[in-house]
Scaffold this motif. Structure first.
Motif, PDB file in Angstrom:
ATOM      1  N   TYR A   1       1.025  -1.140   0.074  1.00  0.00           N
ATOM      2  CA  TYR A   1       0.027   0.037  -0.111  1.00  0.00           C
ATOM      3  C   TYR A   1       0.801   1.393   0.178  1.00  0.00           C
ATOM      4  N   PRO A   2       0.772   2.030  -1.142  1.00  0.00           N
ATOM      5  CA  PRO A   2       1.836   3.385  -0.999  1.00  0.00           C
ATOM      6  C   PRO A   2       1.273   4.434   0.041  1.00  0.00           C
ATOM      7  N   PRO A   3       2.203   5.077   0.368  1.00  0.00           N
ATOM      8  CA  PRO A   3       1.536   6.102   1.529  1.00  0.00           C
ATOM      9  C   PRO A   3       0.555   7.024   0.990  1.00  0.00           C
ATOM     10  N   PRO A   4      -0.250   7.598   1.479  1.00  0.00           N
ATOM     11  CA  PRO A   4      -1.295   8.459   1.005  1.00  0.00           C
ATOM     12  C   PRO A   4      -0.648   9.774   0.791  1.00  0.00           C
ATOM     13  N   GLY A   5      -0.791  10.604  -0.252  1.00  0.00           N
ATOM     14  CA  GLY A   5      -0.359  11.544  -0.420  1.00  0.00           C
ATOM     15  C   GLY A   5      -1.100  13.057   0.122  1.00  0.00           C
ATOM     16  N   PRO A   6      -0.809  14.334  -0.106  1.00  0.00           N
ATOM     17  CA  PRO A   6      -1.399  15.189   0.723  1.00  0.00           C
ATOM     18  C   PRO A   6      -2.854  15.493   0.332  1.00  0.00           C
ATOM     19  N   ARG A   7      -3.727  15.792   0.930  1.00  0.00           N
ATOM     20  CA  ARG A   7      -5.023  15.746   0.701  1.00  0.00           C
ATOM     21  C   ARG A   7      -5.643  17.305   1.175  1.00  0.00           C
ATOM     22  N   SER A   8      -6.881  17.731   0.688  1.00  0.00           N
ATOM     23  CA  SER A   8      -7.436  18.808   1.075  1.00  0.00           C
ATOM     24  C   SER A   8      -7.811  19.002   2.182  1.00  0.00           C
ATOM     25  N   ARG A   9      -8.032  20.015   2.845  1.00  0.00           N
ATOM     26  CA  ARG A   9      -8.400  20.406   4.209  1.00  0.00           C
ATOM     27  C   ARG A   9      -9.505  21.413   4.051  1.00  0.00           C
ATOM     28  N   PRO A  10     -10.631  21.195   5.099  1.00  0.00           N
ATOM     29  CA  PRO A  10     -11.874  22.374   4.819  1.00  0.00           C
ATOM     30  C   PRO A  10     -11.060  23.566   5.405  1.00  0.00           C
ATOM     31  N   VAL A  11     -11.629  24.595   4.374  1.00  0.00           N
ATOM     32  CA  VAL A  11     -11.243  26.010   4.949  1.00  0.00           C
ATOM     33  C   VAL A  11     -12.480  26.634   5.083  1.00  0.00           C
ATOM     34  N   THR A  12     -12.480  27.419   6.002  1.00  0.00           N
ATOM     35  CA  THR A  12     -13.633  28.429   6.433  1.00  0.00           C
ATOM     36  C   THR A  12     -13.647  29.628   5.669  1.00  0.00           C
ATOM     37  N   SER A  13     -14.823  30.126   5.249  1.00  0.00           N
ATOM     38  CA  SER A  13     -14.680  31.313   4.475  1.00  0.00           C
ATOM     39  C   SER A  13     -14.620  32.735   5.387  1.00  0.00           C
ATOM     40  N   ILE A  14     -14.315  33.698   4.873  1.00  0.00           N
ATOM     41  CA  ILE A  14     -14.094  35.005   5.570  1.00  0.00           C
ATOM     42  C   ILE A  14     -15.588  35.346   6.168  1.00  0.00           C
ATOM     43  N   ILE A  15     -16.590  35.226   5.369  1.00  0.00           N
ATOM     44  CA  ILE A  15     -17.887  35.760   5.679  1.00  0.00           C
ATOM     45  C   ILE A  15     -18.409  34.784   6.993  1.00  0.00           C
ATOM     46  N   THR A  16     -18.162  33.541   6.863  1.00  0.00           N
ATOM     47  CA  THR A  16     -18.578  32.629   7.803  1.00  0.00           C
ATOM     48  C   THR A  16     -17.787  32.770   9.114  1.00  0.00           C
ATOM     49  N   LEU A  17     -16.620  33.327   8.892  1.00  0.00           N
ATOM     50  CA  LEU A  17     -15.602  33.570  10.139  1.00  0.00           C
ATOM     51  C   LEU A  17     -16.171  34.729  10.793  1.00  0.00           C
ATOM     52  N   ASN A  18     -16.442  35.916  10.082  1.00  0.00           N
ATOM     53  CA  ASN A  18     -17.095  36.855  10.858  1.00  0.00           C
ATOM     54  C   ASN A  18     -18.429  36.747  11.517  1.00  0.00           C
ATOM     55  N   VAL A  19     -19.156  35.802  10.955  1.00  0.00           N
ATOM     56  CA  VAL A  19     -20.328  35.644  11.623  1.00  0.00           C
ATOM     57  C   VAL A  19     -20.259  34.726  12.924  1.00  0.00           C
ATOM     58  N   THR A  20     -19.460  33.930  12.791  1.00  0.00           N
ATOM     59  CA  THR A  20     -18.939  33.047  13.927  1.00  0.00           C
ATOM     60  C   THR A  20     -18.353  33.730  15.030  1.00  0.00           C
ATOM     61  N   ARG A  21     -17.558  34.841  14.786  1.00  0.00           N
ATOM     62  CA  ARG A  21     -16.885  35.646  15.727  1.00  0.00           C
ATOM     63  C   ARG A  21     -18.024  36.561  16.359  1.00  0.00           C
ATOM     64  N   SER A  22     -18.912  37.033  15.521  1.00  0.00           N
ATOM     65  CA  SER A  22     -19.689  38.063  16.174  1.00  0.00           C
ATOM     66  C   SER A  22     -21.070  37.496  16.879  1.00  0.00           C
ATOM     67  N   ILE A  23     -21.430  36.330  16.116  1.00  0.00           N
ATOM     68  CA  ILE A  23     -22.480  35.512  17.049  1.00  0.00           C
ATOM     69  C   ILE A  23     -22.028  34.059  17.224  1.00  0.00           C
ATOM     70  N   ASN A  24     -22.161  33.759  18.250  1.00  0.00           N
ATOM     71  CA  ASN A  24     -21.423  32.076  18.955  1.00  0.00           C
ATOM     72  C   ASN A  24     -22.683  31.790  19.564  1.00  0.00           C
ATOM     73  N   ALA A  25     -22.291  30.595  20.113  1.00  0.00           N
ATOM     74  CA  ALA A  25     -23.313  29.633  21.165  1.00  0.00           C
ATOM     75  C   ALA A  25     -23.685  30.422  22.207  1.00  0.00           C
ATOM     76  N   ASN A  26     -22.965  31.301  22.803  1.00  0.00           N
ATOM     77  CA  ASN A  26     -23.159  32.118  23.989  1.00  0.00           C
ATOM     78  C   ASN A  26     -24.093  33.202  23.758  1.00  0.00           C
ATOM     79  N   ASN A  27     -23.907  34.105  22.641  1.00  0.00           N
ATOM     80  CA  ASN A  27     -24.711  35.144  22.547  1.00  0.00           C
ATOM     81  C   ASN A  27     -25.631  35.372  21.550  1.00  0.00           C
TER      82      ASN A  27
END
Length: 310
Positions: free
Chosen positions: A275-301
């Motif tokens: 079995y050859p070693p697996p190569g590099p894979r893509s990883r999930p990246v959070t968009s800037i719009i979703t990151l701003n929404v997550t920072r301003s609105i979270n589970a606490n507020n």
């Protein structure tokens, strides 16, 4: 590593997939999502159908035609234009200027009708007076041409036939020889030369010099060149004879002939799969719009936060 399925490293390229924090909303698939739920619940407004444009009042909301301006003044554009022309005509001091005659149009090429100056005598197409033409006289009549090229045929020219004269062999050389002998006979003595006859140099020998020559310079003694270094023997290349090594070829030790053990060929079940070693894979990246929404609105507020628009 989970018991079933692929590991997080094989799926997304991370050692462990982090948990997703939400506000507790249920996941709603983007497929089969209702567009307008209120349109399918309770009673709806039922229109009477589309109406075509016509001269009737059925296609409008009002039962009767209502004027946009009620009680506005009526204006006739034709009457306004006439009044404007009459007001402009009163500003004229006299009658309109009328030229004595209209424009003259040319009736063709080469005519001067309608021009200011009239015709020019220099541009006239009339030919100048010429002298009377006198035709040349007729050619004299001769007999028709005789056949033949003229070489070797007699009586083919217009005039009389030329008489034959003898032509000696190499006559030109004989004439030139006689002329040279006659010239030598008339010449008396050699060519006249004076003392001021121009010469190339003052003396016949341009290299003659009365002064003694300086002693001959001896060349400097030549330095002996040392002989080049020549090795005793040329370099040897390493090969099967080992001639290029410092040490002599080692003696060969006699080893007994032993048959190698034959290895059994493993079956497909015993053979391990590579079995050859697996190569590099893509990883999930959070968009800037979703990151701003997550920072301003979270589970606490998320219950007390208000949406603000800049």
């Amino acid at each position: 590593m989970p018991a079933e399925g692929k590991s997080d490293l094989e799926r997304i390229g991370l050692f462990s997939e982090m948990g997703y924090v939400t506000i507790g909303d249920k996941y709603v698939s983007q497929y089969m999502r209702p567009f307008n739920e209120a349109a399918s619940k309770n009673r709806q407004m039922l229109p009477g159908g589309s109406k075509t444009l016509s001269a009737l009042q059925e296609g409008y909301f009002e039962p009767q035609f209502v004027r946009i301006f009620d009680g506005e003044a009526y204006s006739n554009p034709v009457q306004l234009r006439r009044r404007y022309r009459l007001a402009e005509a009163k500003k004229n001091l006299g009658k309109a200027f009328l030229p004595s005659n209209g424009d003259k149009l040319p009736c063709g090429k080469g005519t001067y009708y309608g021009t200011i100056g009239g015709p020019f005598a220099y541009f006239s197409a009339q030919l100048k007076a010429r002298e009377r033409y006198i035709p040349p006289g007729k050619n004299f009549y001769t007999n028709p041409g005789k056949k033949g090229t003229g070489y070797g045929y007699a009586n083919l020219t217009i005039g009389e036939q030329y008489p034959h004269e003898p032509d000696g062999y190499e006559l030109e050389k004989l004439i030139a020889k006689k002329a040279r002998e006659e010239h030598k006979r008339l010449v008396k003595g050699g060519p006249f030369k004076i003392n001021l006859y121009p010469q190339d140099y003052f003396d016949v020998n341009p290299y003659f010099n009365d002064k003694p020559l300086p002693p001959v310079k001896k060349p400097p003694p030549e330095k002996p060149i040392a002989p080049p270094f020549i090795p005793s023997s040329p370099a040897k290349k390493s090969g099967g004879m080992k001639g290029g090594t410092f040490d002599p070829y080692p003696s060969h030790s006699a080893d007994p002939y032993v048959i190698k053990k034959s290895m059994a060929v493993p079956t497909s079940k015993e053979r391990k799969i590579f079995y050859p070693p697996p190569g590099p894979r893509s990883r999930p990246v959070t968009s800037i719009i979703t990151l701003n929404v997550t920072r301003s609105i979270n589970a606490n507020n998320y219950k007390t936060a208000h949406l603000t628009s800049d």
